[in-house]
Scaffold this active site. Structure first.
Site, PDB file in Angstrom:
ATOM      1  CG  HIS A 194     -12.179  -2.016   8.156  1.00  0.00           C
ATOM      2  ND1 HIS A 194     -12.660  -0.729   8.199  1.00  0.00           N
ATOM      3  CD2 HIS A 194     -11.469  -1.973   9.235  1.00  0.00           C
ATOM      4  CE1 HIS A 194     -12.259  -0.016   8.902  1.00  0.00           C
ATOM      5  NE2 HIS A 194     -11.756  -0.940  10.016  1.00  0.00           N
ATOM      6  CD  GLU A 233     -10.441  -1.833  -2.471  1.00  0.00           C
ATOM      7  OE1 GLU A 233     -11.043  -2.876  -2.672  1.00  0.00           O
ATOM      8  OE2 GLU A 233      -9.721  -1.621  -1.686  1.00  0.00           O
ATOM      9  CE  LYS A 268      -3.637  -2.120   2.824  1.00  0.00           C
ATOM     10  NZ  LYS A 268      -5.054  -2.371   2.119  1.00  0.00           N
ATOM     11  CE  LYS A 319      -6.563   1.985   4.884  1.00  0.00           C
ATOM     12  NZ  LYS A 319      -6.661   2.277   3.474  1.00  0.00           N
ATOM     13  CG  HIS A 366     -14.769   0.745  -0.461  1.00  0.00           C
ATOM     14  ND1 HIS A 366     -13.839  -0.048  -0.251  1.00  0.00           N
ATOM     15  CD2 HIS A 366     -14.720   0.297  -1.989  1.00  0.00           C
ATOM     16  CE1 HIS A 366     -12.950  -0.795  -1.136  1.00  0.00           C
ATOM     17  NE2 HIS A 366     -13.846  -0.629  -2.290  1.00  0.00           N
ATOM     18  NE  ARG A 417      -7.674  -9.539  -5.356  1.00  0.00           N
ATOM     19  CZ  ARG A 417      -8.504  -8.801  -4.741  1.00  0.00           C
ATOM     20  NH1 ARG A 417      -9.896  -8.949  -5.463  1.00  0.00           N
ATOM     21  NH2 ARG A 417      -8.592  -8.393  -3.576  1.00  0.00           N
ATOM     22  N   GLY A 446      -8.089  -7.354   3.535  1.00  0.00           N
ATOM     23  CA  GLY A 446      -9.276  -8.042   4.184  1.00  0.00           C
ATOM     24  C   GLY A 446      -9.314  -7.500   5.406  1.00  0.00           C
TER      25      GLY A 446
HETATM   26  P1  ADP Z   1      -7.851  -4.119   3.006  1.00  0.00           P
HETATM   27  O1  ADP Z   1      -6.835  -4.111   2.008  1.00  0.00           O
HETATM   28  O2  ADP Z   1      -7.362  -4.399   4.357  1.00  0.00           O
HETATM   29  O3  ADP Z   1      -9.312  -4.491   2.535  1.00  0.00           O
HETATM   30  P2  ADP Z   1      -8.416  -1.204   2.481  1.00  0.00           P
HETATM   31  O4  ADP Z   1      -7.323  -0.130   2.535  1.00  0.00           O
HETATM   32  O5  ADP Z   1      -8.822  -1.532   1.150  1.00  0.00           O
HETATM   33  O6  ADP Z   1      -7.869  -2.237   3.488  1.00  0.00           O
HETATM   34  O7  ADP Z   1      -9.616  -0.457   3.486  1.00  0.00           O
HETATM   35  C1  ADP Z   1     -10.730  -1.194   3.814  1.00  0.00           C
HETATM   36  C2  ADP Z   1     -11.888  -0.384   4.278  1.00  0.00           C
HETATM   37  O8  ADP Z   1     -11.285   0.374   5.320  1.00  0.00           O
HETATM   38  C3  ADP Z   1     -12.407   0.580   3.226  1.00  0.00           C
HETATM   39  O9  ADP Z   1     -13.121  -0.027   2.289  1.00  0.00           O
HETATM   40  C4  ADP Z   1     -12.975   1.505   4.121  1.00  0.00           C
HETATM   41  O10 ADP Z   1     -14.180   1.268   4.661  1.00  0.00           O
HETATM   42  C5  ADP Z   1     -12.131   1.642   5.310  1.00  0.00           C
HETATM   43  N1  ADP Z   1     -11.054   2.561   5.026  1.00  0.00           N
HETATM   44  C6  ADP Z   1      -9.894   2.552   4.632  1.00  0.00           C
HETATM   45  N2  ADP Z   1      -9.243   3.609   4.807  1.00  0.00           N
HETATM   46  C7  ADP Z   1      -9.823   4.679   5.231  1.00  0.00           C
HETATM   47  C8  ADP Z   1      -9.743   5.956   5.795  1.00  0.00           C
HETATM   48  N3  ADP Z   1      -8.735   6.576   5.440  1.00  0.00           N
HETATM   49  N4  ADP Z   1     -10.932   6.509   6.303  1.00  0.00           N
HETATM   50  C9  ADP Z   1     -11.899   5.722   6.604  1.00  0.00           C
HETATM   51  N5  ADP Z   1     -12.079   4.591   6.263  1.00  0.00           N
HETATM   52  C10 ADP Z   1     -11.171   3.954   5.711  1.00  0.00           C
END
Ligand code: ADP
Length: 650
Positions: free
Chosen positions: A234, A274, A116, A158, A208, A296, A164
């Protein structure tokens, strides 16, 4: 086009890929683990090869075994599906080295987007908006705390290798930061073998919204957006396309940012960009930020297929076999609205605990697309993701597509394992959701209402009683249905979740009966080969290892009570905590002699890729601990025993 491909995956996605391959005249090779010997994807493929043991690391994660199977069966290309090795650049390299085609992007593109932090830096350079935050190399706790301060609370920690929702923590204030950092890092190290994290501004009223992109290595297009804001911890629960409230201006901005991102890495194949969107003041083109790219096909790709009328797997195969993109941007049209709900074997009341079991009965209505990898009689095994199916509906408007989703969820029938079906149906009727007011916090906020139980289930009990009476296959005849020589009043004893229920049934007319349960009387009429309760929508009763009554999205399962059954409550009765599923003991939190409160965590179990905390059913003293950290356990194994409760002497 290829003549023969191998699908390095299982479950619904393997079945879904096989379907399109067949339509294109492409033969398919399935790979399977020993646990999947009789799985649907094995049956659907033209050829199947066993690649190892049940645990993913012994089969679906073994690139060498997959490539060996591909060479042995003479395929030209490998489709990775999603999950497992789908975003593993080393597999892509190995596939290429073996002289085969990987149906997906290049190893370089996957590497560029794999972490990321690096992906964010790359996107920033390409001019794609990214969430304000820190995504550098410095992992010092004090330094990261400082960065959080600079970004401004609330922030999100993160895992850079995350997926996930793992290794992710929302932090409200500086005081909580150190603890949250520690637990995020521990979870990340455990899940990804990489404990590096980044810090992001936590976006207010987050939505999202992701954009489906497609590239052929030279050009790239987008196939509009999907809104995946309905999430629990999430993880996506219901997805839709297009995003509610989307404006042409915002779609244009997001679409071109996504295409820019894909082009920046010379992307080939299906991918998803995303974005996190601040929805606090509607959708505004200056309020969306890049989160990550998934290199993917996504679980939720069917909603995009529904609104574009395109087959994304077909596009993947065509592009991978050397064709240019089938359509230009201006030829891709958006038509109507689509939803997808993810049906899981999970126990909503037990905190969405993943579940296992044999599907005694499984049926989907025809007014939806149901993508599944299982059939009646199949096992939801502890080894893999417990998703049973994806239910997808499409309509000319959002309203219609959503009503169709509610109905399809009401009519879907699953027995033999607990599911989230009732929860999904309640969600599809949520007032705010119906109005398009979605954000990632909706489910958590309204969880109580979404999981509320129906007030009465007597109607279903009456239905089950009638069905039980009607069934011919009951031994020794006392319940062999109403007949000329049977008494006109009978009593059926049913058992539901260990509780005994009595239904009295009386034939009042050849085609009419009354069912009473503790004073509640229902009139039933004979219709076809079964009974219907008058003035009520039909409930469907299925007999398969007991009686399963399906009515408007609710399921109640009963067994005929066998009076010879011994009362088993003497055993557990709250004294012994049993393993609800097979798994690994991650942590044992109590020891013999210790006093615990009701609800106090006893141990942490890792099962189905998630951690579950098991809690004390009541207060008491721990008499014995049967397992320790690292023990592999089976469902039903005793874990912790409390001393018996003192019985007051009278
Ligand atoms: P993963 O790869 O673990 O699924 P993501 O980065 O895709 O993590 O984030 C998963 C979810 O977390 C997003 O769909 C959203 O709901 C929440 N999220 C991620 N980043 C943010 C942020 N900066 N602020 C608020 N919610 C967030």
């Amino acid at each position: 086009m290829f003549r023969k491909i191998l699908i390095a995956n299982r479950g619904e996605i393997a079945c879904r890929i096989i379907k399109t391959a067949r339509q294109l005249g492409v033969s398919t090779v399935a790979v399977y683990s020993e646990a999947d010997r009789n799985a649907l994807h094995v049956k659907l493929a033209d050829v199947a090869v066993c690649i190892g043991g049940a645990a993913p690391k012994d089969s679906y994660l073994r690139g060498d075994a997959i490539i060996a199977a591909a060479l042995q069966t003479g395929v030209e290309a490998i489709h990775p599906g999603y999950g497992f090795l789908s975003e593993n650049p080393d597999l892509v390299d190995a596939v290429k080295a073996a002289g085969l085609v990987f149906i997906g992007p290049s190893a370089d593109a996957i590497r560029a987007m794999g972490l990321k932090d690096a992906a964010k830096a790359l996107m920033e350079k390409a001019g794609v908006p990214v969430v304000p935050g820190y995504h550098g190399d410095n992992q010092d706790g004090a330094f990261l705390a400082q960065q959080a301060e600079r970004i401004g609370y609330p922030v999100l920690i993160k895992a850079v290798a995350g997926g996930g929702g793992k290794g992710m923590r929302r932090v409200e204030s500086a005081g909580e930061f150190a603890d949250a950092l520690r637990s995020a890092k521990a979870e990340a190290a455990n899940a990804f073998g990489n404990d590096a994290v980044l810090i992001e501004k936590y976006v207010a009223a987050p939505r999202h919204i992701e954009v489906q992109v497609f590239g052929d290595g030279i050009d790239a297009v987008h196939l509009f957006e999907r809104d995946c804001s309905l999430q629990r911890r999430h993880q996506k629960v219901i997805e839709e396309a297009p995003a509610p409230g989307m404006t042409l201006q915002m779609r244009g901005a997001m679409g071109s940012a996504a295409v820019k991102a894909a082009k920046a890495i010379g992307y080939s194949g299906a991918g998803t960009i995303e974005f996190i969107v601040d929805g606090s003041e509607g959708l505004r083109p200056d309020r969306f930020w890049f989160m990550e790219m998934n290199t993917r096909l996504q679980v939720e790709h069917p909603v995009t297929e529904a609104v574009t009328g395109l087959d994304l797997v077909e596009w993947q195969l065509r592009v991978a076999s050397g064709e240019r993109l089938p359509l230009g941007q201006d030829d891709i049209r958006l038509n109507g609205h689509a939803f997808e709900a993810r049906l899981y074997a999970e126990d909503v009341d037990a905190g969405f605990l993943p579940s296992t079991g044999r599907l005694a009965h499984l049926a989907f209505p025809t007014n939806c697309r149901a993508d599944t990898g299982v059939r009646t009689g199949d096992e939801i095994s502890p080894w893999y993701d417990p998703m049973i199916a994806k239910i997808i509906t499409h309509g000319p408007t959002r309203d219609i597509a959503l009503s169709k989703l509610s109905r399809a969820l009401d009519e879907a029938q699953v027995a033999g394992t607990v599911t989230n079906l009732t929860f999904l149906a309640a969600l599809s009727r949520h007032e705010g959701f119906a109005k398009g007011e979605v954000d990632t916090g909706l489910i958590a906020r309204d969880l109580a209402a979404l999981t509320a139980k129906p007030e009465s289930r007597r109607r279903e009990m009456a239905m089950a009683g009638l069905a039980a009476l009607h069934a011919a296959a009951i031994p020794n005849d006392p319940l062999a249905g109403f007949s000329l020589w049977a008494p006109l009043e009978q009593c059926v004893a049913l058992e539901e979740a260990g509780e005994m229920l009595e239904v009295r049934l009386q034939l009042t007319h050849p085609d009419q009966a009354q069912a009473s349960i503790e004073g509640d009387v229902f009139t039933a009429v004979r219709r076809g080969s079964g009974w219907s309760l008058e003035g009520q929508p039909d409930a469907q009763v299925v007999e398969a290892e007991g009686y399963h009554v399906f009515s408007s999205g609710h399921l109640l399962s009963f067994r005929l009570h066998d009076p010879l059954d011994r009362d088993q409550s003497a055993g557990p009765g709250g004294d012994v905590t049993l393993a609800p599923m097979p798994g690994l003991v991650r942590a044992m939190l109590v020891q013999a002699g210790e006093t615990v409160e009701a609800g106090q965590p006893l141990c942490v179990l890792e099962a189905m890729k998630m951690e579950h905390t098991l809690k004390a059913a009541r207060a008491g003293r721990v008499a014995e601990v049967f397992v320790s950290e690292g023990t592999q356990i089976s469902a039903g194994d005793p874990l912790v025993q409390l001393e018996p409760e003192a019985v007051p002497h009278g």
